[in-house]
Design a protein around this motif. Structure first.
Motif, mmCIF file in Angstrom:
data_model
loop_
_atom_site.group_PDB
_atom_site.id
_atom_site.type_symbol
_atom_site.label_atom_id
_atom_site.label_comp_id
_atom_site.label_asym_id
_atom_site.label_seq_id
_atom_site.Cartn_x
_atom_site.Cartn_y
_atom_site.Cartn_z
ATOM 1 N N VAL A 18 0.847 -1.195 0.000
ATOM 2 C CA VAL A 18 0.000 0.000 0.000
ATOM 3 C C VAL A 18 0.885 1.249 0.000
ATOM 4 N N THR A 19 0.613 2.157 -0.924
ATOM 5 C CA THR A 19 1.282 3.467 -0.936
ATOM 6 C C THR A 19 0.217 4.541 -0.733
ATOM 7 N N VAL A 20 0.510 5.456 0.175
ATOM 8 C CA VAL A 20 -0.415 6.563 0.449
ATOM 9 C C VAL A 20 0.251 7.870 0.024
ATOM 10 N N LEU A 21 -0.551 8.751 -0.569
ATOM 11 C CA LEU A 21 -0.106 10.114 -0.879
ATOM 12 C C LEU A 21 -1.003 11.064 -0.101
ATOM 13 N N THR A 22 -0.421 11.932 0.712
ATOM 14 C CA THR A 22 -1.249 12.911 1.422
ATOM 15 C C THR A 22 -0.937 14.322 0.944
ATOM 16 N N GLY A 23 -1.969 15.188 1.088
ATOM 17 C CA GLY A 23 -1.802 16.598 0.760
ATOM 18 C C GLY A 23 -2.306 17.457 1.904
ATOM 19 N N ALA A 24 -2.375 18.727 1.639
ATOM 20 C CA ALA A 24 -2.686 19.704 2.684
ATOM 21 C C ALA A 24 -3.991 19.396 3.420
ATOM 22 N N GLY A 25 -4.931 18.701 2.751
ATOM 23 C CA GLY A 25 -6.234 18.427 3.362
ATOM 24 C C GLY A 25 -6.155 17.573 4.618
ATOM 25 N N ILE A 26 -5.085 16.794 4.770
ATOM 26 C CA ILE A 26 -5.022 15.938 5.972
ATOM 27 C C ILE A 26 -4.642 16.762 7.203
ATOM 28 N N SER A 27 -4.151 17.981 6.983
ATOM 29 C CA SER A 27 -3.734 18.818 8.123
ATOM 30 C C SER A 27 -4.718 19.928 8.457
ATOM 31 N N THR A 28 -5.826 20.043 7.697
ATOM 32 C CA THR A 28 -6.763 21.129 8.014
ATOM 33 C C THR A 28 -7.440 20.897 9.367
ATOM 34 N N ASP A 29 -7.656 19.629 9.732
ATOM 35 C CA ASP A 29 -8.236 19.347 11.050
ATOM 36 C C ASP A 29 -7.271 19.721 12.180
ATOM 37 N N SER A 30 -5.990 19.901 11.840
ATOM 38 C CA SER A 30 -4.995 20.304 12.840
ATOM 39 C C SER A 30 -4.835 21.826 12.861
ATOM 40 N N GLY A 31 -5.670 22.527 12.096
ATOM 41 C CA GLY A 31 -5.627 23.999 12.109
ATOM 42 C C GLY A 31 -4.666 24.610 11.102
ATOM 43 N N ILE A 32 -4.159 23.800 10.150
ATOM 44 C CA ILE A 32 -3.268 24.344 9.114
ATOM 45 C C ILE A 32 -4.072 24.430 7.817
ATOM 46 N N PRO A 33 -4.340 25.640 7.329
ATOM 47 C CA PRO A 33 -5.191 25.741 6.129
ATOM 48 C C PRO A 33 -4.529 25.148 4.899
ATOM 49 N N ASP A 34 -5.349 24.619 3.981
ATOM 50 C CA ASP A 34 -4.787 24.168 2.696
ATOM 51 C C ASP A 34 -4.641 25.376 1.778
ATOM 52 N N PHE A 35 -4.237 25.140 0.524
ATOM 53 C CA PHE A 35 -4.056 26.251 -0.417
ATOM 54 C C PHE A 35 -5.304 26.463 -1.272
ATOM 55 N N ARG A 36 -5.897 25.325 -1.731
ATOM 56 C CA ARG A 36 -6.930 25.443 -2.776
ATOM 57 C C ARG A 36 -8.337 25.058 -2.327
ATOM 58 N N GLY A 37 -8.515 24.591 -1.102
ATOM 59 C CA GLY A 37 -9.867 24.301 -0.605
ATOM 60 C C GLY A 37 -10.631 25.609 -0.394
ATOM 61 N N PRO A 38 -11.914 25.520 -0.014
ATOM 62 C CA PRO A 38 -12.730 26.740 0.144
ATOM 63 C C PRO A 38 -12.134 27.746 1.133
ATOM 64 N N GLN A 39 -11.438 27.241 2.178
ATOM 65 C CA GLN A 39 -10.797 28.139 3.158
ATOM 66 C C GLN A 39 -9.300 28.282 2.895
ATOM 67 N N GLY A 40 -8.869 27.888 1.689
ATOM 68 C CA GLY A 40 -7.441 27.829 1.380
ATOM 69 C C GLY A 40 -6.764 29.191 1.352
ATOM 70 N N VAL A 41 -5.447 29.161 1.664
ATOM 71 C CA VAL A 41 -4.650 30.391 1.717
ATOM 72 C C VAL A 41 -4.706 31.118 0.373
ATOM 73 N N TRP A 42 -4.618 30.360 -0.727
ATOM 74 C CA TRP A 42 -4.607 31.024 -2.040
ATOM 75 C C TRP A 42 -6.012 31.331 -2.534
ATOM 76 N N THR A 43 -6.997 30.544 -2.072
ATOM 77 C CA THR A 43 -8.388 30.840 -2.449
ATOM 78 C C THR A 43 -8.748 32.212 -1.879
ATOM 79 N N LYS A 44 -8.301 32.459 -0.651
ATOM 80 C CA LYS A 44 -8.665 33.719 0.009
ATOM 81 C C LYS A 44 -7.768 34.870 -0.455
#
Ligand code: NAD
Length: 251
Positions: A18-44
């Motif tokens: 099994v190989t897993v790839l994670t991105g910014a979305g796995i850390s949003t629950d830890s309070g670190i915003p992603d870039f491209r999600g609705p609350q993302g740093v670059w979206t805003k």
């Protein structure tokens, strides 16, 4: 055909590698915003993208001062691993996870207990700095101490070069050995699980294609659609905190 969580959990149990790839979305629950999600740093704030661009960082001292101020306040320093990070540490403990490729730079997979041997931080880490002239690396915390003491753009102690976080900026090549390891991990697995990534940042976004090309199953967990959904064997557009613990058998 839309396989449910129980069926995909069975695929995880039965997979050889099994190989897993994670991105910014796995850390949003830890309070670190992603870039491209609705609350993302670059979206805003689309201008924030410039801060992550190598050429701008190297040529604009004002932008570097902004970058150092933002590093001082980065949420990674106080963040704790979330349910997604913990579920992947549990998957490794069950010997069902062989490689974890992360695009994240926050160090939360290590903090959750993922071992360094299986982890590939393909976009580097914010926990170190690197000199852009001589290549010397040092702990980020030492550089931040200098910023707190009044240096607004601390230079390399050895050669006076520009210091940057040891992350891969836009316009900067990935570390070839890391990309090579990530490609081999994608080619050699029979289940590839992509979590919390928009799957649009290349060359990392080629990795699911490599896995599919080698005959692996592709499973996606991401709140929003990704360009790979139509090729995936299963795609869960739901919160990671709900899907991942259930997939791993923690809930
Ligand atoms: P991205 O911002 O492009 O995409 C994140 C995706 O995660 C989005 O599609 C969003 O819908 C989804 N998402 C967010 N929270 C979720 C949740 N709780 N449950 C389910 N889905 C959720 O991120 P990317 O694809 O990783 O690419 C961005 C680049 O930015 C990466 O290269 C990474 O290096 C960097 N980055 C890292 C961090 C970090 O280290 N935590 C944070 C922001 C950006």
């Amino acid at each position: 055909m839309h396989p449910d969580i129980a069926e995909v959990a069975g695929w995880l149990d039965a997979a050889r590698r099994v190989t897993v790839l994670t991105g910014a979305g796995i850390s949003t629950d830890s309070g670190i915003p992603d870039f491209r999600g609705p609350q993302g740093v670059w979206t805003k704030d689309p201008k924030a993208e410039r801060l992550a661009t190598l050429q701008a960082y190297m040529s604009d001292a004002g932008l570097r001062r902004d970058a150092w101020r933002l590093r001082l306040e980065h949420p990674a320093w106080t963040a704790e691993p979330g349910p997604g990070h913990r579920a992947l540490a549990a998957l490794e403990a069950k010997e069902r996870l062989h490689h974890l490729i992360t695009q994240n730079i926050d160090g939360l997979h290590q903090k959750a207990g993922t071992s360094p041997e299986i982890l590939i931080e393909i976009h580097g880490t914010i926990r170190e700095v690197v000199c852009m002239s001589c290549g010397e690396r040092a702990a980020m915390e030492k550089a931040l101490e200098r910023v707190r003491a009044g240096e607004d753009d601390p230079a390399c102690r050895s050669c006076g070069g520009i210091l940057k976080s040891a992350t891969i900026s836009f316009g900067q090549n990935l570390v070839p050995e890391d990309l090579e390891r990530a490609s081999r991990a994608s080619e050699g697995c029979d289940l590839f699980l992509a979590i919390g990534s928009s799957l649009v940042v290349y060359p990392v976004a080629y990795l699911p294609k490599i896995a599919l090309g080698a005959g692996a199953r592709l499973v996606i967990v991401n709140a929003e659609p990704t360009p790979y959904d139509s090729q995936a064997d299963a795609a869960f557009h739901a919160p990671i905190a709900e899907v991942l613990p259930a997939l791993v058998g923690l809930s």
